[in-house]
Design a protein around this motif. Structure first.
Motif, short mmCIF file in Angstrom:
data_model
loop_
_atom_site.label_atom_id
_atom_site.label_comp_id
_atom_site.label_asym_id
_atom_site.label_seq_id
_atom_site.Cartn_x
_atom_site.Cartn_y
_atom_site.Cartn_z
N UNK A 387 0.61 -0.87 0.71
CA UNK A 387 -0.10 0.12 0.07
C UNK A 387 0.76 1.33 0.24
N UNK A 388 1.66 0.89 1.44
CA UNK A 388 2.72 2.62 0.89
C UNK A 388 3.58 2.38 -0.32
N UNK A 389 3.78 1.67 -1.44
CA UNK A 389 4.31 1.61 -2.91
C UNK A 389 3.38 1.97 -3.50
N UNK A 390 2.58 2.19 -3.63
CA UNK A 390 1.50 2.53 -4.27
C UNK A 390 0.47 3.37 -4.24
N UNK A 391 1.23 3.91 -3.10
CA UNK A 391 0.92 5.25 -2.67
C UNK A 391 1.98 6.38 -3.33
N UNK A 392 3.16 5.73 -2.97
CA UNK A 392 4.15 6.62 -3.76
C UNK A 392 4.27 6.01 -5.29
N UNK A 393 4.38 5.17 -5.40
CA UNK A 393 4.65 5.56 -6.73
C UNK A 393 3.48 6.19 -7.68
N UNK A 394 2.22 6.48 -6.99
CA UNK A 394 1.15 7.51 -7.89
C UNK A 394 1.01 8.58 -7.95
N UNK A 395 2.58 8.94 -7.34
CA UNK A 395 3.26 10.47 -7.67
C UNK A 395 3.61 10.54 -8.69
N UNK A 396 4.07 9.53 -8.98
CA UNK A 396 5.01 9.91 -10.64
C UNK A 396 4.90 9.28 -11.83
N UNK A 397 3.69 8.31 -11.40
CA UNK A 397 3.52 6.73 -12.70
C UNK A 397 2.08 7.15 -13.29
N UNK A 398 1.92 6.94 -14.00
CA UNK A 398 0.71 7.28 -14.88
C UNK A 398 -0.36 6.68 -14.28
N UNK A 399 -0.47 5.10 -13.48
CA UNK A 399 -1.19 4.64 -13.26
C UNK A 399 -1.10 3.55 -12.35
N UNK A 400 -1.52 3.22 -11.56
CA UNK A 400 -0.48 2.12 -10.55
C UNK A 400 -1.85 0.99 -9.95
N UNK A 401 -1.95 -0.25 -10.64
CA UNK A 401 -2.35 -1.71 -10.43
C UNK A 401 -2.89 -2.84 -9.20
#
Length: 556
Positions: A387-401
């Motif tokens: 969950x922490x990774x998904x939140x962090x990656x959502x800042x710079x990635x187009x979409x997080x699955x």
């Protein structure tokens, strides 16, 4: 020199110029000096360097000084200071500090800065926050070391993963992608058989380096180069939150303490982008910040720190415990606290090894995020780390699955993370979903997933995969000498009946071997939370004293 506009790179600028009060406190322990244009304040490769505040004029941070590709990183003006977190954690300088104009400086020795950081809470917070932001910016830019190797070379992938875990800023020149990599190898006269290589500013290049080579570049103390060490009171194996806490409390209680870790201090928590439920940090803190602060605290109390010391064997004789590392170093101690944690499990997909470190990652820090910026990614796992990774990656990635094998997030993830994920428009949660295949050519282009509710298979276009699917304990080096549960986690305290040949029962956190304790994720039944590991590490030190009293051993 390729110019960089001042202020364009906010990660290198101080939070704000030093206040008059800050300057007064620094002047009390430093010395003022005059400098002329071109004076070199410190060089790349220096094992240590002083803390400089610009009083008048300006100073530059420069890469590759004096070469054809010399580059300005940033300039500093009056009441701004030079340096980053490596100054406090014992790393060599990666850059040059050069006076751009004539001026005046305040120089404070690194020893005095370490003392100030340990004793002056306000100034410490200001300096640490600035240094940590600068390190994060270096990681985002990949500025510092240069790695040349092939994405298909397991040694190169292993090296890149080690640098990622140690939060070391690197620029990777992939032979398959960078056309100038081969030309550089010819210029350096390096055969392909010597790859991967690491170019370290101001130091000889490293050819297919092993842990001992890396240790020398990360400020290992001179005593660490020998095969054997004097007997210490307490040896802590593993530098995650539990191990750091044990080392800090052990040394602060007067025990001669050594701390060793296979990579860098911080453990899995050190790779976390944000820890938001740690007491005392309402805005959260990064794993890197927690690790840096803990390391500096350990240094303050005199802990002997050893990075890149991977434990490979354990032995005990006559109340003395010995840990052997993969580079031949042997550490001996009267008491041992094991805090080696656990490693994330690998995806059970054929051929996945070829993509690890090159599109498949087991951490989500600014280093990994840099390779997937602006693209869709997949995060696999249903616990807090995912969950922490998904939140962090959502800042710079187009979409997080976010792919979750279970039916929901509630049984394994904290409420605050669930709410944050569900309100994030860039995160799509897919429950009862597993990854069963990976697609790509020169890089990862997608994964094949199966919906376990319908057994329907489909493709998912992603540029990277981040895996957080549970963990296995790091206990292989113990050689089955300690009692473990069915999953390999170490048994302690009430899970044991008594010590072999001893009438007394083990203390809490004590294993089936007297004087050997275990804390954190590697311990059977532990609560997998940072705060719990810190508590166990500190409590185990108290029990070291209790153990010595019970066994009639000497108490320092």
């Amino acid at each position: 020199m390729a110019d960089v506009e001042r202020g364009r790179d906010p990660g290198w600028a101080p939070i704000a110029p030093l206040s008059g009060d800050h300057l007064t406190r620094l002047r009390a322990v430093g010395e003022e000096l005059s400098a002329v244009e071109g004076d070199v304040l410190f060089s790349a490769g220096d094992p240590t360097y002083d803390f400089f505040v610009v009083l008048e004029g300006s100073a530059d941070i420069v890469e590759r000084l004096g070469t054809a590709d010399e580059r300005l990183v940033v300039s500093f003006g009056p009441r701004e200071f030079l340096g980053e977190i490596g100054m406090l954690t014992g790393e060599r300088s990666r850059f040059y500090g050069v006076m751009r104009t004539p001026g005046r400086l305040l120089r404070v020795s690194v020893q005095q800065i370490q003392t100030l950081v340990a004793q002056d809470a306000e100034l410490s917070e200001y300096i640490l926050r600035t240094f940590l932001e600068r390190r994060a910016n270096l990681l985002r830019r990949g500025t510092g070391l240069t790695v040349i190797g092939s994405r298909y070379d397991e040694r190169c992938r292993r090296l890149l993963q080690a640098f990622s875990l140690s939060r070391t800023a690197v620029r990777w020149m992939d032979l398959e992608e960078h056309s100038d990599a081969e030309a550089l190898l010819r210029e350096l006269k390096v055969p392909v058989s010597d790859l991967p290589i690491v170019l370290v500013p101001g130091r000889p290049l490293l050819r297919n380096p092993d842990p001992a080579d890396l240790a020398a570049e990360f400020g290992e103390p001179p005593s660490a180069t020998g095969p054997d060490h004097d007997i210490c009171d307490l040896l802590v194996v593993g530098g995650g939150p539990g191990g750091l806490a044990a080392a800090v409390y052990g040394a602060s209680e007067g025990l001669d303490t050594a701390l060793i870790d296979a990579a860098a201090f911080g453990g899995q928590a050190g790779t976390s982008s944000r820890i938001e439920n740690y007491l005392g940090f309402p805005a959260g803190l990064s794993g890197a910040e927690l690790a840096a602060r803990g390391t500096i605290q350990a240094t303050k109390f005199g802990v002997e720190l050893h990075r890149n010391a991977r434990a490979t064997a354990f032995a005990s004789r006559a109340g003395l415990h010995m840990v052997t590392c993969d580079d031949g170093r042997v550490f001996r101690a009267r008491d041992v606290i094991i805090a080696t944690g656990a490693e994330y499990r690998r995806l059970d997909i054929p051929g996945i090894e070829a993509w690890e470190g090159n599109g498949v990652y087991y951490a989500a820090t600014v280093t990994e995020a840099r390779h997937s910026r602006g693209r869709p990614v997949a995060v696999i796992g249903g616990a807090n780390s995912a969950g922490q990774a998904a939140m962090f990656l959502s800042r710079s990635c187009d979409r997080v699955h976010l792919l979750v094998r279970g039916a929901d997030l509630e049984h394994s993830m904290s409420r605050y993370l669930i709410d944050a994920i569900r309100s994030n428009p860039r995160i799509e949660v897919r429950v009862r979903t597993e990854a069963v295949g990976i697609m790509g050519d020169s890089s990862v282009t997608g994964i094949e997933v199966v919906d376990r509710a319908t057994e329907e298979r489909s493709g998912l276009e992603v540029g990277a995969v981040f895996v957080f699917i549970g963990a296995t304990p790091c206990t292989g080096w113990l050689g089955d000498q300690l009692a473990t549960d069915s999953k390999g986690f170490v048994l302690t305290g009430r899970d044991l009946t008594s010590l072999p040949g001893d009438a007394r029962t083990p203390f809490p956190f004590e294993t089936n071997m007297a004087g050997v304790f275990c804390v954190g994720d590697v311990r059977s039944g532990s609560v997998k939370r940072v705060a719990a590991a810190v508590g166990e590490g500190s409590a185990a030190v108290r029990l070291v004293f209790e153990r010595r009293r019970a066994d009639g051993a000497e108490i320092p």
